[in-house]
Write an enzyme that holds these catalytic residues in place. Structure first.
Site, PDB file in Angstrom:
ATOM      1  N   ASP A  23     -12.924  70.452  86.710  1.00 34.86           N
ATOM      2  CA  ASP A  23     -12.413  71.629  87.507  1.00 34.86           C
ATOM      3  C   ASP A  23     -11.280  72.529  87.376  1.00 34.86           C
ATOM      4  OD1 ASP A  23     -13.639  73.385  89.237  1.00 34.86           O
ATOM      5  OD2 ASP A  23     -13.016  72.273  91.080  1.00 34.86           O
ATOM      6  N   HIS A  40     -13.056  78.711  80.381  1.00 42.08           N
ATOM      7  CA  HIS A  40     -14.105  77.903  80.108  1.00 42.08           C
ATOM      8  C   HIS A  40     -13.885  77.448  78.486  1.00 42.08           C
ATOM      9  CE1 HIS A  40     -16.186  78.067  83.739  1.00 42.08           C
ATOM     10  NE2 HIS A  40     -16.370  79.304  83.884  1.00 42.08           N
ATOM     11  N   LEU A 134     -19.052  55.055  71.948  1.00 43.11           N
ATOM     12  CA  LEU A 134     -19.095  55.770  73.113  1.00 43.11           C
ATOM     13  C   LEU A 134     -20.500  56.628  73.526  1.00 43.11           C
ATOM     14  CD1 LEU A 134     -16.985  56.687  75.296  1.00 43.11           C
ATOM     15  CD2 LEU A 134     -16.747  58.703  74.039  1.00 43.11           C
TER      16      LEU A 134
END
Ligand code: IPE
Ligand code: IPE
Ligand code: MG
Length: 243
Positions: A23, A40, A134
């Protein structure tokens, strides 16, 4: 932000599953008098480094909140811009993710995304599906309530058609219906930008997660700050209701 030196990362006790609410992109851009999309874009660069560090640290599952079921409320150009950046990110990073044995998965109904975004995502899913390193879970058009509603619907259908009795329902059966089926719950949930809420992220899975909140805005979130958050988590005493 807390003093970095206060925390010492124990590399032998890194959480298996870390989830992050990425955020603060908009505020990062605003501070620089840039359009929100620039935030972004900068956030994608931060993400790249955090995925790499997760792998290096031995985190097994990394789940990042990229777009919520509520984020559709944003202006259409921001929404479409985020999806375009996602395509760019995937196209740029896929080769390296694959080379690093990363398995990309999507949490959320991405069928609502534009066709070119779906194609880029499905290319990544397909290419990395057999990778054993991962697990990189991208929550996209994800909402914890939506996830649970879908699980409830599927289980209710089994109860209605008689293949399952309501009294046979178990927590494990619910967990098996979620995007995280077969994965451990996140031990640690990090949220950047100083907001102290979950915003519909991993509602079921976060029952006993530890939360670390940092004021750092997502584009400024560095691998060093990530390690500091993990070290802060390592200092917690987890009791699970016991003494
Ligand atoms: C997080 O940054 C990214 C998404 C929710 C897609 P924000 O865009 O929410 O940034 P702020 O909260 O407005 O600063
Ligand atoms: C949560 O951030 C969703 C993502 C980071 C993708 P928001 O910025 O959408 O959350 P609220 O609106 O501040 O709760
Ligand atoms: Mg926000």
């Amino acid at each position: 932000m807390k003093d970095t030196k206060q925390y010492q990362l124990d590399r032998e006790n890194v959480p298996q599953h870390v989830a992050i609410v990425m955020d603060g992109n908009g505020r990062w851009a605003k501070k620089r008098s840039l359009p929100r999309l620039a935030g972004h874009n900068a956030g994608m660069a931060a993400l790249k480094e955090i995925v790499k560090r997760s792998d290096v640290l031995g985190v097994k599952y990394l789940t990042v909140y990229a777009f919520s079921t509520e984020n559709w409320k944003r202006p259409a150009d921001e929404v479409s811009g985020i999806f375009k950046l996602l395509i760019v990110y995937m196209k740029k990073e896929l080769a390296e993710l694959h080379a690093n044995n990363v398995h990309v998965q999507i949490f959320g109904d991405y069928s609502r995304l534009p066709k070119d975004s779906i194609d880029a995502l499905e290319t990544a899913l397909e290419k990395t599906k057999n990778n054993t390193g991962l697990k990189f879970n991208i929550a996209l058009n994800y909402g914890g309530r939506d996830e649970m509603m879908q699980a409830i619907r599927r289980l209710a259908a089994k109860c209605c058609d008689g293949t399952l009795k309501p009294e046979e329902l178990s927590e494990e059966m619910v967990a098996q219906q979620l995007y995280t089926a077969g994965m451990p719950d996140p031990e640690l949930i990090i949220r950047t930008s100083g907001e102290l809420r979950l915003s519909n992220f991993l509602l079921w899975q976060s029952a006993y997660s530890e939360f670390v909140f940092t004021d750092v805005l997502w584009p400024d979130f560095t691998p060093e700050e990530y390690e500091r958050c993990i070290a802060e988590f390592q200092g917690r005493k987890r009791r699970y209701g016991g003494v």
